[in-house]
Design a protein around this motif. Structure first.
Motif, PDB file in Angstrom:
ATOM      1  N   ASP A  65       0.788  -1.176   0.143  1.00 52.92           N
ATOM      2  CA  ASP A  65       0.075   0.192   0.145  1.00 52.92           C
ATOM      3  C   ASP A  65       0.681   1.467   0.059  1.00 52.92           C
ATOM      4  OD1 ASP A  65      -2.550  -1.294   0.201  1.00 52.92           O
ATOM      5  OD2 ASP A  65      -2.283  -1.341   2.187  1.00 52.92           O
ATOM      6  N   PHE A  66       2.087   1.094  -0.317  1.00 55.34           N
ATOM      7  CA  PHE A  66       2.599   2.591   0.036  1.00 55.34           C
ATOM      8  C   PHE A  66       2.213   3.257  -1.269  1.00 55.34           C
ATOM      9  CE2 PHE A  66       7.070   4.067  -0.917  1.00 55.34           C
ATOM     10  CZ  PHE A  66       7.412   5.260   0.094  1.00 55.34           C
ATOM     11  N   GLY A  67       2.728   4.303  -1.257  1.00 54.61           N
ATOM     12  CA  GLY A  67       2.286   5.023  -2.944  1.00 54.61           C
ATOM     13  C   GLY A  67       1.002   5.854  -2.721  1.00 54.61           C
ATOM     14  N   ILE A  68      -0.267   4.729  -1.853  1.00 51.22           N
ATOM     15  CA  ILE A  68      -1.084   4.893  -2.246  1.00 51.22           C
ATOM     16  C   ILE A  68      -1.920   5.510  -1.702  1.00 51.22           C
ATOM     17  CG2 ILE A  68      -3.342   3.271  -2.080  1.00 51.22           C
ATOM     18  CD1 ILE A  68      -1.756   2.334  -4.659  1.00 51.22           C
ATOM     19  N   ALA A  69      -1.612   6.050  -0.251  1.00 47.51           N
ATOM     20  CA  ALA A  69      -2.534   6.743   0.647  1.00 47.51           C
ATOM     21  C   ALA A  69      -1.350   7.799   0.712  1.00 47.51           C
ATOM     22  CB  ALA A  69      -1.898   6.294   2.379  1.00 47.51           C
ATOM     23  N   PRO A  70      -1.593   9.130   0.532  1.00 45.67           N
ATOM     24  CA  PRO A  70      -1.238  10.823   0.490  1.00 45.67           C
ATOM     25  C   PRO A  70      -0.717  11.140   1.523  1.00 45.67           C
ATOM     26  CG  PRO A  70      -4.133  10.736   1.201  1.00 45.67           C
ATOM     27  CD  PRO A  70      -3.594   9.215   0.921  1.00 45.67           C
ATOM     28  N   ASP A  71       0.235  11.971   1.203  1.00 42.65           N
ATOM     29  CA  ASP A  71       1.510  12.801   2.695  1.00 42.65           C
ATOM     30  C   ASP A  71       1.415  14.197   2.019  1.00 42.65           C
ATOM     31  OD1 ASP A  71       2.389  13.558   4.601  1.00 42.65           O
ATOM     32  OD2 ASP A  71       4.194  11.766   3.361  1.00 42.65           O
ATOM     33  N   PHE A  72      -0.071  14.686   2.839  1.00 40.83           N
ATOM     34  CA  PHE A  72      -0.010  16.039   1.866  1.00 40.83           C
ATOM     35  C   PHE A  72       1.366  16.740   2.951  1.00 40.83           C
ATOM     36  CE2 PHE A  72      -4.122  14.835   2.198  1.00 40.83           C
ATOM     37  CZ  PHE A  72      -4.722  15.217   0.723  1.00 40.83           C
ATOM     38  N   SER A  73       2.438  16.491   3.510  1.00 42.77           N
ATOM     39  CA  SER A  73       3.578  17.268   4.333  1.00 42.77           C
ATOM     40  C   SER A  73       4.778  17.084   3.353  1.00 42.77           C
ATOM     41  CB  SER A  73       3.604  16.775   5.828  1.00 42.77           C
ATOM     42  OG  SER A  73       4.573  15.419   5.014  1.00 42.77           O
ATOM     43  N   ALA A  74       4.424  16.165   2.049  1.00 43.20           N
ATOM     44  CA  ALA A  74       5.149  15.936   1.291  1.00 43.20           C
ATOM     45  C   ALA A  74       4.828  16.466  -0.678  1.00 43.20           C
ATOM     46  CB  ALA A  74       6.331  14.980   1.253  1.00 43.20           C
ATOM     47  N   ARG A  75       3.791  17.099  -0.193  1.00 38.61           N
ATOM     48  CA  ARG A  75       3.611  16.939  -1.639  1.00 38.61           C
ATOM     49  C   ARG A  75       4.163  17.844  -2.708  1.00 38.61           C
ATOM     50  NH1 ARG A  75       0.693  21.906  -2.473  1.00 38.61           N
ATOM     51  NH2 ARG A  75      -0.897  20.475  -4.523  1.00 38.61           N
ATOM     52  N   LEU A  76       4.113  17.468  -3.736  1.00 41.28           N
ATOM     53  CA  LEU A  76       5.006  18.052  -4.896  1.00 41.28           C
ATOM     54  C   LEU A  76       6.671  18.068  -4.617  1.00 41.28           C
ATOM     55  CD1 LEU A  76       2.522  20.672  -6.305  1.00 41.28           C
ATOM     56  CD2 LEU A  76       3.139  18.289  -7.087  1.00 41.28           C
ATOM     57  N   ALA A  77       7.143  17.129  -3.629  1.00 45.08           N
ATOM     58  CA  ALA A  77       9.320  17.731  -3.483  1.00 45.08           C
ATOM     59  C   ALA A  77       9.520  16.995  -5.060  1.00 45.08           C
ATOM     60  CB  ALA A  77       9.023  16.786  -2.757  1.00 45.08           C
ATOM     61  N   ALA A  78      10.089  17.678  -5.263  1.00 38.20           N
ATOM     62  CA  ALA A  78      11.244  17.158  -6.373  1.00 38.20           C
ATOM     63  C   ALA A  78      12.036  16.005  -6.082  1.00 38.20           C
ATOM     64  CB  ALA A  78      12.413  18.606  -6.458  1.00 38.20           C
ATOM     65  N   PRO A  79      12.568  15.168  -7.168  1.00 40.29           N
ATOM     66  CA  PRO A  79      13.315  14.039  -6.681  1.00 40.29           C
ATOM     67  C   PRO A  79      13.964  13.806  -6.365  1.00 40.29           C
ATOM     68  CG  PRO A  79      12.252  14.308  -9.314  1.00 40.29           C
ATOM     69  CD  PRO A  79      12.124  15.532  -8.370  1.00 40.29           C
ATOM     70  N   SER A  80      14.551  13.064  -5.107  1.00 41.81           N
ATOM     71  CA  SER A  80      15.609  13.278  -4.041  1.00 41.81           C
ATOM     72  C   SER A  80      15.853  11.847  -3.414  1.00 41.81           C
ATOM     73  CB  SER A  80      15.058  14.291  -2.695  1.00 41.81           C
ATOM     74  OG  SER A  80      14.345  13.428  -2.086  1.00 41.81           O
ATOM     75  N   TRP A  81      17.179  11.644  -2.139  1.00 43.50           N
ATOM     76  CA  TRP A  81      16.774   9.643  -2.373  1.00 43.50           C
ATOM     77  C   TRP A  81      15.551   9.360  -1.625  1.00 43.50           C
ATOM     78  CZ3 TRP A  81      20.765   7.560  -4.147  1.00 43.50           C
ATOM     79  CH2 TRP A  81      21.271   8.236  -5.186  1.00 43.50           C
ATOM     80  N   ALA A  82      14.762  10.544  -0.817  1.00 40.37           N
ATOM     81  CA  ALA A  82      13.483   9.703   0.168  1.00 40.37           C
ATOM     82  C   ALA A  82      12.839   9.515  -0.862  1.00 40.37           C
ATOM     83  CB  ALA A  82      13.460  10.732   0.869  1.00 40.37           C
ATOM     84  N   HIS A  83      12.446  10.386  -1.832  1.00 41.07           N
ATOM     85  CA  HIS A  83      11.817  10.179  -3.104  1.00 41.07           C
ATOM     86  C   HIS A  83      12.227  10.300  -4.415  1.00 41.07           C
ATOM     87  CE1 HIS A  83       8.795  10.943   0.162  1.00 41.07           C
ATOM     88  NE2 HIS A  83       9.090  11.936   0.325  1.00 41.07           N
ATOM     89  N   TRP A  84      12.812   8.402  -5.039  1.00 39.10           N
ATOM     90  CA  TRP A  84      13.274   8.966  -6.129  1.00 39.10           C
ATOM     91  C   TRP A  84      12.974   9.676  -6.924  1.00 39.10           C
ATOM     92  CZ3 TRP A  84      15.252   3.080  -5.919  1.00 39.10           C
ATOM     93  CH2 TRP A  84      16.333   3.277  -5.247  1.00 39.10           C
ATOM     94  N   PHE A  85      11.227   8.978  -7.631  1.00 39.33           N
ATOM     95  CA  PHE A  85      10.729  10.285  -8.495  1.00 39.33           C
ATOM     96  C   PHE A  85      10.071  10.778  -8.004  1.00 39.33           C
ATOM     97  CE2 PHE A  85      10.613   6.320 -11.650  1.00 39.33           C
ATOM     98  CZ  PHE A  85      11.618   5.836 -11.448  1.00 39.33           C
ATOM     99  N   GLY A  86       9.910  11.569  -6.546  1.00 38.97           N
ATOM    100  CA  GLY A  86       9.300  13.095  -6.342  1.00 38.97           C
ATOM    101  C   GLY A  86       7.888  12.454  -5.989  1.00 38.97           C
TER     102      GLY A  86
END
Length: 287
Positions: free
Chosen positions: A46-67
């Protein structure tokens, strides 16, 4: 003298072996890529299915490879989920289409001239219609959604494979063992089940694999324009459609990575199809 012979024959044995090794290596890489998508969808859960508004529209990084997208979804996880959805939709649609092609080709070559004329008319009529328009009409008539996309893709991708299988059967009709079987009183239905089908399996397998890219791309295209899968599914078409509203704001990763991933998935199936064609065709295998 050796150089002259190699030039005359077109390529040296070492060159042919290198080409075969490269083709098989590409096939293995393609299969590994598809396996990664299936395994990744299972691992992410289910990872990536539930929203996380604290990290919305974040650019690609080590934490989020595709943003992340406008809801804070991890785009790498959603892309893997979307590719997995495309895989299953493409698998079902391509399999149904391959069986339609097999049934029609056997029907055309074993049930008389009228059957051959009927199948030829259906093939010409289907190929004569605009492909995307036919897909949209079928999907729209069925109300959209996953089942409508599967039916639309399955009922529009069989003509070319039908022609290939029909031509293969027409060549087999004049083989010695077919002539002997007919003289022994065997019906065309018996010959079709016991003689034609075993010979058609390699071509059917290659055709099935090569139908996958078309099925996946058309599923994504239908979903992108709003006639495909439900917007709630993490499909590649949905991701690309959602990204159009944010690309002008500089959020380029929302459309780039899902699009490239879809292209790589299609290339994986193309590599596997070429590898299977090389293995099942003895003439290609020794070139």
């Amino acid at each position: 003298m050796t150089e002259v012979l190699e030039t005359t024959s077109g390529s040296s044995p070492r060159t042919r072996m290198n080409k075969r090794i490269l083709t098989l290596a590409a096939t293995g890489i393609g299969a590994a890529g598809i396996a990664f998508v299936v395994a990744g969808a299972i691992v992410f859960g289910d990872f990536g299915i539930a929203p996380d508004f604290s990290a919305r529209l974040a650019a690609p990084s080590w934490a989020h490879w595709f943003g992340t997208d406008q809801f804070g979804h991890d785009m790498f996880a959603r892309t893997v989920h979307g590719l997995n959805v495309s895989l299953w939709v493409g698998l079902i649609a391509a399999t149904l289409s391959a069986f339609i092609a097999l049934g029609l080709s056997v029907f055309a070559t074993t049930c008389g001239r009228w059957a051959d004329m009927l199948v030829s008319f259906l093939v010409d009529a289907t190929m004569g219609l605009p492909h995307l328009v036919l897909l949209i009409l079928i999907s729209f008539a069925l109300g959209g959604g996953t089942h409508a996309v599967i039916v639309a893709v399955a009922t529009t991708h069989w003509p070319r494979l039908t022609r290939v299988l029909r031509a293969e059967i027409l060549q087999l009709r004049h083989a010695d063992f077919i002539v002997v079987s007919r003289r022994l009183g065997k019906s065309w239905w018996y010959i079709g089940r016991h003689h034609f089908l075993p010979h058609l399996l390699p071509q059917l397998l290659v055709g099935l694999v090569l139908l996958f890219p078309h099925a996946i791309l058309h599923e994504a295209g239908l979903t992108f324009i709003g006639f495909g899968l439900e917007p709630t599914k993490p499909a590649i078409g949905v991701l690309l459609a959602d990204s159009m509203r944010y690309l002008t704001a500089g959020n380029w990763w929302l459309g780039l990575y899902p699009g490239l991933s879809l292209l790589l998935l299609v290339l994986c199936f193309d590599a596997i199809g070429n590898g299977l064609r090389l293995l099942q065709d003895p003439r290609q295998a020794h070139r």
